[in-house]
Design a protein around this motif. Structure first.
Motif, PDB file in Angstrom:
ATOM      1  N   LEU A 256       0.823  -1.205   0.000  1.00 13.58           N
ATOM      2  CA  LEU A 256       0.000   0.000   0.000  1.00 13.58           C
ATOM      3  C   LEU A 256       0.856   1.253   0.000  1.00 13.58           C
ATOM      4  CD1 LEU A 256      -2.770   1.383   0.246  1.00 13.58           C
ATOM      5  CD2 LEU A 256      -2.505   1.240   2.733  1.00 13.58           C
ATOM      6  N   ILE A 257       1.893   1.277   0.836  1.00 15.13           N
ATOM      7  CA  ILE A 257       2.722   2.482   0.961  1.00 15.13           C
ATOM      8  C   ILE A 257       3.449   2.789  -0.349  1.00 15.13           C
ATOM      9  CG2 ILE A 257       4.625   3.526   2.226  1.00 15.13           C
ATOM     10  CD1 ILE A 257       1.991   3.137   3.800  1.00 15.13           C
ATOM     11  N   VAL A 258       4.001   1.769  -1.007  1.00 18.69           N
ATOM     12  CA  VAL A 258       4.708   1.998  -2.274  1.00 18.69           C
ATOM     13  C   VAL A 258       3.739   2.491  -3.339  1.00 18.69           C
ATOM     14  CG1 VAL A 258       5.988   0.870  -4.133  1.00 18.69           C
ATOM     15  CG2 VAL A 258       6.517   0.335  -1.742  1.00 18.69           C
ATOM     16  N   ALA A 259       2.547   1.893  -3.402  1.00 18.65           N
ATOM     17  CA  ALA A 259       1.549   2.322  -4.396  1.00 18.65           C
ATOM     18  C   ALA A 259       1.145   3.780  -4.167  1.00 18.65           C
ATOM     19  CB  ALA A 259       0.331   1.417  -4.321  1.00 18.65           C
ATOM     20  N   ILE A 260       0.931   4.170  -2.924  1.00 19.59           N
ATOM     21  CA  ILE A 260       0.563   5.564  -2.617  1.00 19.59           C
ATOM     22  C   ILE A 260       1.721   6.503  -2.939  1.00 19.59           C
ATOM     23  CG2 ILE A 260       0.018   7.130  -0.720  1.00 19.59           C
ATOM     24  CD1 ILE A 260      -1.531   4.865   0.579  1.00 19.59           C
ATOM     25  N   SER A 261       2.936   6.075  -2.591  1.00 19.45           N
ATOM     26  CA  SER A 261       4.108   6.936  -2.827  1.00 19.45           C
ATOM     27  C   SER A 261       4.270   7.256  -4.312  1.00 19.45           C
ATOM     28  CB  SER A 261       5.366   6.243  -2.295  1.00 19.45           C
ATOM     29  OG  SER A 261       5.254   6.004  -0.906  1.00 19.45           O
ATOM     30  N   LEU A 262       4.123   6.243  -5.153  1.00 18.98           N
ATOM     31  CA  LEU A 262       4.259   6.482  -6.591  1.00 18.98           C
ATOM     32  C   LEU A 262       3.124   7.347  -7.124  1.00 18.98           C
ATOM     33  CD1 LEU A 262       5.470   2.954  -7.786  1.00 18.98           C
ATOM     34  CD2 LEU A 262       6.804   5.074  -7.649  1.00 18.98           C
ATOM     35  N   PHE A 263       1.925   7.209  -6.552  1.00 19.50           N
ATOM     36  CA  PHE A 263       0.811   8.036  -7.002  1.00 19.50           C
ATOM     37  C   PHE A 263       1.026   9.492  -6.587  1.00 19.50           C
ATOM     38  CE2 PHE A 263      -3.485   9.666  -7.337  1.00 19.50           C
ATOM     39  CZ  PHE A 263      -3.975   9.003  -8.457  1.00 19.50           C
ATOM     40  N   ILE A 264       1.549   9.695  -5.375  1.00 18.06           N
ATOM     41  CA  ILE A 264       1.851  11.070  -4.935  1.00 18.06           C
ATOM     42  C   ILE A 264       2.951  11.663  -5.804  1.00 18.06           C
ATOM     43  CG2 ILE A 264       2.830  12.403  -3.033  1.00 18.06           C
ATOM     44  CD1 ILE A 264       1.380  10.556  -1.098  1.00 18.06           C
ATOM     45  N   GLY A 265       3.954  10.823  -6.142  1.00 16.40           N
ATOM     46  CA  GLY A 265       4.998  11.314  -7.041  1.00 16.40           C
ATOM     47  C   GLY A 265       4.430  11.715  -8.392  1.00 16.40           C
ATOM     48  N   SER A 266       3.425  11.008  -8.863  1.00 14.60           N
ATOM     49  CA  SER A 266       2.786  11.337 -10.140  1.00 14.60           C
ATOM     50  C   SER A 266       2.006  12.642 -10.039  1.00 14.60           C
ATOM     51  CB  SER A 266       1.862  10.197 -10.564  1.00 14.60           C
ATOM     52  OG  SER A 266       2.592   8.987 -10.685  1.00 14.60           O
TER      53      SER A 266
ATOM     54  N   ILE B 286      11.109   7.542 -11.173  1.00 18.40           N
ATOM     55  CA  ILE B 286      10.571   7.383  -9.820  1.00 18.40           C
ATOM     56  C   ILE B 286      10.422   5.900  -9.441  1.00 18.40           C
ATOM     57  CG2 ILE B 286       9.400   9.606  -9.882  1.00 18.40           C
ATOM     58  CD1 ILE B 286       6.787   8.189 -10.424  1.00 18.40           C
ATOM     59  N   SER B 287      10.154   5.032 -10.415  1.00 18.14           N
ATOM     60  CA  SER B 287      10.055   3.604 -10.093  1.00 18.14           C
ATOM     61  C   SER B 287      11.418   3.030  -9.741  1.00 18.14           C
ATOM     62  CB  SER B 287       9.441   2.831 -11.269  1.00 18.14           C
ATOM     63  OG  SER B 287      10.221   2.987 -12.447  1.00 18.14           O
ATOM     64  N   THR B 288      12.471   3.536 -10.387  1.00 17.82           N
ATOM     65  CA  THR B 288      13.828   3.098 -10.042  1.00 17.82           C
ATOM     66  C   THR B 288      14.192   3.556  -8.644  1.00 17.82           C
ATOM     67  OG1 THR B 288      14.506   3.168 -12.372  1.00 17.82           O
ATOM     68  CG2 THR B 288      16.250   3.174 -10.699  1.00 17.82           C
ATOM     69  N   PHE B 289      13.901   4.809  -8.337  1.00 18.53           N
ATOM     70  CA  PHE B 289      14.192   5.346  -7.003  1.00 18.53           C
ATOM     71  C   PHE B 289      13.483   4.535  -5.908  1.00 18.53           C
ATOM     72  CE2 PHE B 289      15.161   9.906  -8.589  1.00 18.53           C
ATOM     73  CZ  PHE B 289      16.462   9.507  -8.892  1.00 18.53           C
ATOM     74  N   ILE B 290      12.182   4.268  -6.109  1.00 18.14           N
ATOM     75  CA  ILE B 290      11.415   3.559  -5.079  1.00 18.14           C
ATOM     76  C   ILE B 290      11.913   2.139  -4.898  1.00 18.14           C
ATOM     77  CG2 ILE B 290       9.554   2.560  -6.470  1.00 18.14           C
ATOM     78  CD1 ILE B 290       9.033   4.369  -3.148  1.00 18.14           C
ATOM     79  N   THR B 291      12.365   1.484  -5.994  1.00 15.78           N
ATOM     80  CA  THR B 291      12.874   0.123  -5.892  1.00 15.78           C
ATOM     81  C   THR B 291      14.176   0.093  -5.110  1.00 15.78           C
ATOM     82  OG1 THR B 291      11.832  -0.465  -8.004  1.00 15.78           O
ATOM     83  CG2 THR B 291      13.603  -1.893  -7.201  1.00 15.78           C
ATOM     84  N   VAL B 292      15.056   1.053  -5.397  1.00 19.26           N
ATOM     85  CA  VAL B 292      16.341   1.115  -4.683  1.00 19.26           C
ATOM     86  C   VAL B 292      16.113   1.362  -3.195  1.00 19.26           C
ATOM     87  CG1 VAL B 292      18.475   2.443  -4.422  1.00 19.26           C
ATOM     88  CG2 VAL B 292      17.645   1.834  -6.712  1.00 19.26           C
TER      89      VAL B 292
ATOM     90  N   TRP C 193      12.081  -8.613 -10.145  1.00 21.41           N
ATOM     91  CA  TRP C 193      11.683  -8.152 -11.470  1.00 21.41           C
ATOM     92  C   TRP C 193      10.191  -7.847 -11.506  1.00 21.41           C
ATOM     93  CZ3 TRP C 193       8.055 -10.350 -14.649  1.00 21.41           C
ATOM     94  CH2 TRP C 193       7.649 -11.655 -14.362  1.00 21.41           C
ATOM     95  N   ARG C 194       9.383  -8.630 -10.786  1.00 23.94           N
ATOM     96  CA  ARG C 194       7.954  -8.325 -10.720  1.00 23.94           C
ATOM     97  C   ARG C 194       7.732  -6.992  -9.988  1.00 23.94           C
ATOM     98  NH1 ARG C 194       7.320 -14.104  -9.915  1.00 23.94           N
ATOM     99  NH2 ARG C 194       5.977 -15.011 -11.547  1.00 23.94           N
ATOM    100  N   PHE C 195       8.491  -6.796  -8.922  1.00 23.27           N
ATOM    101  CA  PHE C 195       8.340  -5.558  -8.148  1.00 23.27           C
ATOM    102  C   PHE C 195       8.668  -4.340  -9.014  1.00 23.27           C
ATOM    103  CE2 PHE C 195       9.691  -2.232  -5.257  1.00 23.27           C
ATOM    104  CZ  PHE C 195       8.778  -2.319  -4.213  1.00 23.27           C
ATOM    105  N   PHE C 196       9.791  -4.410  -9.737  1.00 18.27           N
ATOM    106  CA  PHE C 196      10.175  -3.256 -10.554  1.00 18.27           C
ATOM    107  C   PHE C 196       9.215  -3.057 -11.729  1.00 18.27           C
ATOM    108  CE2 PHE C 196      12.453  -1.448 -14.189  1.00 18.27           C
ATOM    109  CZ  PHE C 196      12.859  -0.232 -13.633  1.00 18.27           C
TER     110      PHE C 196
END
Length: 564
Positions: A369-379, A416-422, A436-439
């Motif tokens: 949930l947190i990663v999904a929200i973070s990427l949406f806020i980044g968008s 932003i997806s690279t940043f969040i994965t790292v 690989w699924r996560f990224f």
């Protein structure tokens, strides 16, 4: 001094925008709190499987009793299935757990009063990877079920023990009568002892009086003997004097008087001795009577004592017989009262909790949930900063403009997806089963979020940014990332089926825990790509409309600047 207010009042678009933005806290609070209002009281739609394999015994059937009890209980949406169905449902995320009642549950439940008592072994199976809080809620439900089983077993044991006690009570009526006879015999024995004691007192008193009377009788006899002797002596002297009197009357007159006096004295002593002899004989007779009465009472007391002793012996024999019957019945029922059995009756069930997946910590459980929200806020942030409705000086083909915009979105999504994965994988070191699924999911989701928000901003200008925040709030509340979606009301459950973040959260759970929930990972990617294609085509349509209708293009540009 009030130039800012004057400027706002002169700019209606800005004024409306500020008023709309001021409603965001209210919308966020009512939406998010509405989804989490009282989840623990709204679990009736959460599915939970009950696998009853218990074969039961003649006296008890733990599994059947539990099933009947749960059918009347609406705490969860109980599913009564076999083991294979329950396993598949938990793996697919269709249920939040299942509990297995083993085939020997009832057999072990009747072993607590034997030499080898055994607890009932039950297993609770959960899947914290599907929903961590849902697993915690299901674990509480598992303990509720165990408590119901414990009550069932304890009630049966209490009933059985009461029946046994009633049987013992029925069989021990004679023993109770014997105990009463024992009490009566003891009372009679006690009375006999008291009477014997009183008789012995009277016997001693009579013997003492008899002894005193005999003593007095002896004294009187002695005095009578002395008086008789003196009387004989006086008579002899009197006879001698009388003989002399014939010869000498004168000088011997004085001696005759003296002899007569001794004769009278002896007669008096003899008379006193006779009186004492009569009194002693009377006291001796009284003492003898008392002695005879005491002996009679003593014999009576000894008789009662013998009778009480016999009744006591008979009562003890009856009690021994009744208790032997009770012990024989306990042995016949194969009952054994051990310390282990007593503990097992108090805690008859041992619950083993098994997790389908191992969770590292709370962070890993809530990461989807947190990663999904973070990427949406980044968008959202990207679309706030970048001027989607800027009018460029040079006019180019709409397809080229659209391709340029999509390429920009792709680059930023990759960034932003690279940043969040790292950050998640290397800095926070959250354990991820499939990197690989996560990224891949992070990239597709962030690109979809940027494109959706970009479409709203392209369509409505700054008002589109406001709508994107509303979309974030709705997805945060209805994506099932915190509490199970079944604990929310019907509106949120319906939205859950269509919101892209719902699929994203499920996809992250699959990537992190390496297990598919609700949907296969490939299905999730296809759904998100389908939404992405729709958002991209919608932006292409907007570019076409702006090219055909310059006034609409100018309006969206002005709405995006606010200060115009």
């Amino acid at each position: 001094m009030l130039r800012d207010f004057k400027f706002i009042l002169k700019t209606p678009v800005l004024l409306i925008s500020l008023l709309v933005v001021s409603t965001l806290p209210f919308i966020y609070a009512i939406t998010f709190l509405g989804a989490m209002w009282n989840p623990y009281e709204n679990t009736e739609d959460m599915k939970f499987n009950i696998v009853n394999e218990d074969k039961g015994t003649e006296d008890i059937n733990v599994g059947e009793s539990l099933v009947d009890e749960l059918k009347e209980e609406d705490r969860l949406d109980w599913q009564f299935t076999d083991l294979d169905t329950a396993k598949k449902a938990l793996q697919n995320g269709d249920t939040y757990g299942y509990i297995v009642i083993p085939e020997d549950a009832s057999e072990k439940a009747t072993s607590f009063l034997t030499e080898d008592p055994e607890q009932v072994e039950m297993s609770l199976n959960l899947n914290p990877g599907h929903n961590f809080i849902g697993a915690l809620m299901s674990e509480q439900v598992g303990h509720f079920i165990i408590e119901e089983v414990r009550k069932e077993i304890t009630d049966n044991y209490i009933t059985a023990i009461v029946d046994q006690l009633n049987s013992v009570e029925s069989d021990s009526q004679d023993a109770q009568e014997a105990i009463q006879q024992l009490s009566d015999g003891a009372d009679e024995l006690n009375n006999g002892l008291i009477e014997a004691h009183d008789a012995s007192g009277q016997l001693v008193q009579g013997a003492n009086e008899l002894n005193d009377g005999v003593g007095q009788l002896n004294n009187g006899a002695n005095e009578l003997s002395d008086g008789t002797g003196q009387l004989v002596q006086g008579e002899q002297q009197m006879t001698a004097q009388l003989q002399q009197l014939a010869q000498m009357v004168g000088p011997q007159g004085q001696q005759l008087v003296q002899a007569q006096s001794q004769l009278e004295q002896g007669a008096a002593q003899a008379d006193g001795g006779a009186n004492q002899l009569a009194q002693g004989a009377s006291e001796a007779a009284n003492g003898s009577n008392q002695l005879a009465g005491g002996i009679s009472e003593l014999n009576s007391g000894l008789g009662e004592l013998q009778q009480g002793s016999q009744e006591l012996s008979d009562s003890l024999n009856k009690i021994n017989t009744q208790f032997k019957k009770v012990l024989d019945k306990i042995e016949e029922e194969n009952l054994a009262f051990t310390e282990t059995g007593a503990k097992d009756i108090a805690q008859p069930v041992h619950l083993e909790t098994k997790n389908l997946v191992d969770t590292q910590n709370y962070g890993q459980s809530f990461a989807p949930l947190i990663v999904a929200i973070s990427l949406f806020i980044g968008s959202i942030t990207f679309n706030v900063v970048y001027p989607n409705n800027k009018i460029f000086d040079e006019d180019i083909n709409i397809f080229k403009a659209w391709f340029s915009r999509m390429l920009l979105y792709m680059v930023h999504a990759l960034l932003i997806s690279t940043f969040i994965t790292v950050v998640v994988d290397f800095i926070m070191q959250i354990e991820i089963s499939s990197h690989w699924r996560f990224f891949l999911l992070s990239y597709v989701w962030s690109l979809l979020a940027i494109t959706m928000i970009g479409a709203l901003v392209t369509l409505f200008g700054n008002f589109g940014k406001f709508l994107s925040i509303i979309l974030l709030i709705v997805q945060l509340s209805a994506s099932g990332g915190t509490f199970p979606i079944e604990t929310t009301n019907a509106i949120y459950q319906k939205l859950y089926e269509f919101l892209p973040m719902s699929y994203t959260v499920i996809g992250y759970r699959t990537a992190i825990f390496n297990q598919a929930f609700d949907h296969e990972f490939s299905t999730i990617i296809y759904v998100l790509l389908g939404m992405l294609a729709g958002a991209m085509l919608f932006i292409l349509l907007l570019f076409f409309l702006k090219d055909k209708f310059p006034r609409y293009r100018a309006l969206t540009s002005r709405l995006s600047r606010l200060e115009a």
